[in-house]
Motif scaffolding. Sequence first.
Motif, short mmCIF file in Angstrom:
data_model
loop_
_atom_site.label_atom_id
_atom_site.label_comp_id
_atom_site.label_asym_id
_atom_site.label_seq_id
_atom_site.Cartn_x
_atom_site.Cartn_y
_atom_site.Cartn_z
N GLU A 87 -28.20 61.82 -4.48
CA GLU A 87 -29.42 62.63 -4.28
C GLU A 87 -30.52 62.16 -5.22
O GLU A 87 -31.68 62.00 -4.80
N PHE A 88 -30.18 61.91 -6.49
CA PHE A 88 -31.19 61.45 -7.44
C PHE A 88 -31.70 60.06 -7.06
O PHE A 88 -32.90 59.80 -7.11
N GLU A 89 -30.80 59.18 -6.65
CA GLU A 89 -31.22 57.84 -6.21
C GLU A 89 -32.20 57.92 -5.05
O GLU A 89 -33.22 57.21 -5.04
N ALA A 90 -31.93 58.75 -4.09
CA ALA A 90 -32.84 58.91 -2.95
C ALA A 90 -34.18 59.49 -3.40
O ALA A 90 -35.24 59.08 -2.92
N HIS A 91 -34.13 60.40 -4.36
CA HIS A 91 -35.34 61.03 -4.91
C HIS A 91 -36.26 59.98 -5.53
O HIS A 91 -37.45 59.95 -5.25
N VAL A 92 -35.71 59.10 -6.36
CA VAL A 92 -36.55 58.10 -7.02
C VAL A 92 -36.88 56.92 -6.11
O VAL A 92 -37.93 56.29 -6.27
N ALA A 93 -36.02 56.63 -5.14
CA ALA A 93 -36.28 55.53 -4.21
C ALA A 93 -37.54 55.78 -3.37
O ALA A 93 -38.21 54.84 -2.96
N ALA A 94 -37.87 57.03 -3.16
CA ALA A 94 -39.05 57.38 -2.37
C ALA A 94 -40.35 57.20 -3.15
O ALA A 94 -41.43 57.28 -2.56
N PRO A 96 -43.05 54.99 -4.95
CA PRO A 96 -43.48 53.59 -5.01
C PRO A 96 -43.58 53.02 -6.42
O PRO A 96 -43.40 51.83 -6.62
N ALA A 97 -43.85 53.85 -7.41
CA ALA A 97 -43.98 53.36 -8.79
C ALA A 97 -42.64 52.95 -9.40
O ALA A 97 -42.62 52.24 -10.40
N VAL A 98 -41.55 53.39 -8.81
CA VAL A 98 -40.23 52.99 -9.30
C VAL A 98 -39.89 51.65 -8.65
O VAL A 98 -39.66 51.57 -7.44
N LEU A 99 -39.91 50.59 -9.46
CA LEU A 99 -39.66 49.25 -8.94
C LEU A 99 -38.18 48.93 -8.84
O LEU A 99 -37.75 48.19 -7.96
N GLN A 100 -37.39 49.47 -9.78
CA GLN A 100 -35.96 49.20 -9.80
C GLN A 100 -35.23 50.44 -10.29
O GLN A 100 -35.76 51.18 -11.13
N CYS A 101 -34.03 50.66 -9.78
CA CYS A 101 -33.20 51.78 -10.19
C CYS A 101 -31.77 51.28 -10.30
O CYS A 101 -31.24 50.71 -9.35
N TYR A 102 -31.17 51.48 -11.47
CA TYR A 102 -29.81 51.03 -11.72
C TYR A 102 -28.95 52.20 -12.18
O TYR A 102 -29.36 52.96 -13.06
N ARG A 103 -27.75 52.34 -11.61
CA ARG A 103 -26.73 53.21 -12.20
C ARG A 103 -26.11 52.40 -13.32
O ARG A 103 -25.77 51.23 -13.13
N VAL A 104 -25.96 53.01 -14.49
CA VAL A 104 -25.44 52.28 -15.63
C VAL A 104 -24.32 53.05 -16.31
O VAL A 104 -24.18 54.26 -16.13
N SER A 105 -23.56 52.32 -17.12
CA SER A 105 -22.49 52.92 -17.89
C SER A 105 -22.17 51.99 -19.05
O SER A 105 -22.20 50.78 -18.87
N GLY A 107 -23.55 55.43 -21.50
CA GLY A 107 -24.87 55.91 -21.91
C GLY A 107 -25.49 56.76 -20.85
O GLY A 107 -24.85 57.65 -20.30
N PRO A 108 -26.75 56.48 -20.52
CA PRO A 108 -27.42 57.30 -19.50
C PRO A 108 -26.80 57.02 -18.13
O PRO A 108 -26.02 56.09 -17.96
N ASP A 109 -27.18 57.82 -17.17
CA ASP A 109 -26.67 57.63 -15.81
C ASP A 109 -27.48 56.58 -15.04
O ASP A 109 -26.93 55.85 -14.22
N PHE A 110 -28.79 56.53 -15.32
CA PHE A 110 -29.68 55.61 -14.62
C PHE A 110 -30.65 54.95 -15.59
O PHE A 110 -31.04 55.56 -16.58
N VAL A 111 -31.06 53.74 -15.25
CA VAL A 111 -32.18 53.09 -15.90
C VAL A 111 -33.15 52.70 -14.79
O VAL A 111 -32.76 52.08 -13.80
N LEU A 112 -34.41 53.09 -14.97
CA LEU A 112 -35.45 52.80 -13.99
C LEU A 112 -36.48 51.86 -14.61
O LEU A 112 -36.78 51.97 -15.79
N ILE A 113 -37.02 50.98 -13.80
CA ILE A 113 -38.18 50.19 -14.17
C ILE A 113 -39.34 50.76 -13.37
O ILE A 113 -39.31 50.79 -12.14
N VAL A 114 -40.36 51.21 -14.09
CA VAL A 114 -41.47 51.93 -13.48
C VAL A 114 -42.77 51.20 -13.81
O VAL A 114 -42.96 50.76 -14.95
N GLN A 115 -43.65 51.08 -12.84
CA GLN A 115 -44.97 50.46 -13.05
C GLN A 115 -46.05 51.44 -12.61
O GLN A 115 -46.08 51.85 -11.45
N VAL A 116 -46.91 51.82 -13.56
CA VAL A 116 -48.03 52.72 -13.28
C VAL A 116 -49.29 52.16 -13.93
O VAL A 116 -49.22 51.19 -14.68
#
Length: 156
Positions: A87-94, A96-105, A107-116
């Motif tokens: 659900e969170f992945e779909a939320h951020v995938a929508a 446009p400013a989120v260029l990349q989304c990674y599930r990680v381990s 540590g945190p659950d996700f790392v995002l690359i954002v361009q604004v």
Amino acid sequence: MDQSIPLDDLDRRILNALQQDAALTNAELAQLVHVSAPTCLRRVKQLRDCGVIERLVAIVAPDKVGPQLTAIVEITLDVQAADRMAEFEAHVAAEPAVLQCYRVSPGPDFVLIVQVTDMPAYHALAHRLFTSHANVRNVKAYFSTHRSKFETRIAV
């Protein structure tokens, strides 16, 4: 689960050439990788059809199109159940400013690359995506002050 596709030497030459310049014509690419134009065209089509080539894009220089702020954002969720992660992945995938989304381990659950464009735009994005999302427990953002390397090429 290994989903890699066996690649021969010709596939690798084609992929390396296209990663350097995807604007090559088929004739130019064929000459560069030392095969006939029909063979080259057939192989590129096969690489696309099987998903090795996801898409061809133009890489835009951020500093040439106006002010840009790159943020690397760590997200920790309250509930890490598979459906809540999806659900969170779909939320951020929508967004446009989120260029990349990674599930990680770990540590945190996700790392995002954002361009604004600037900090007010980041603040608005953070409110829209993170503050207003009930399952987001923690957000930690790092802001790029200088990009010393950016590469899209994958070694094949």
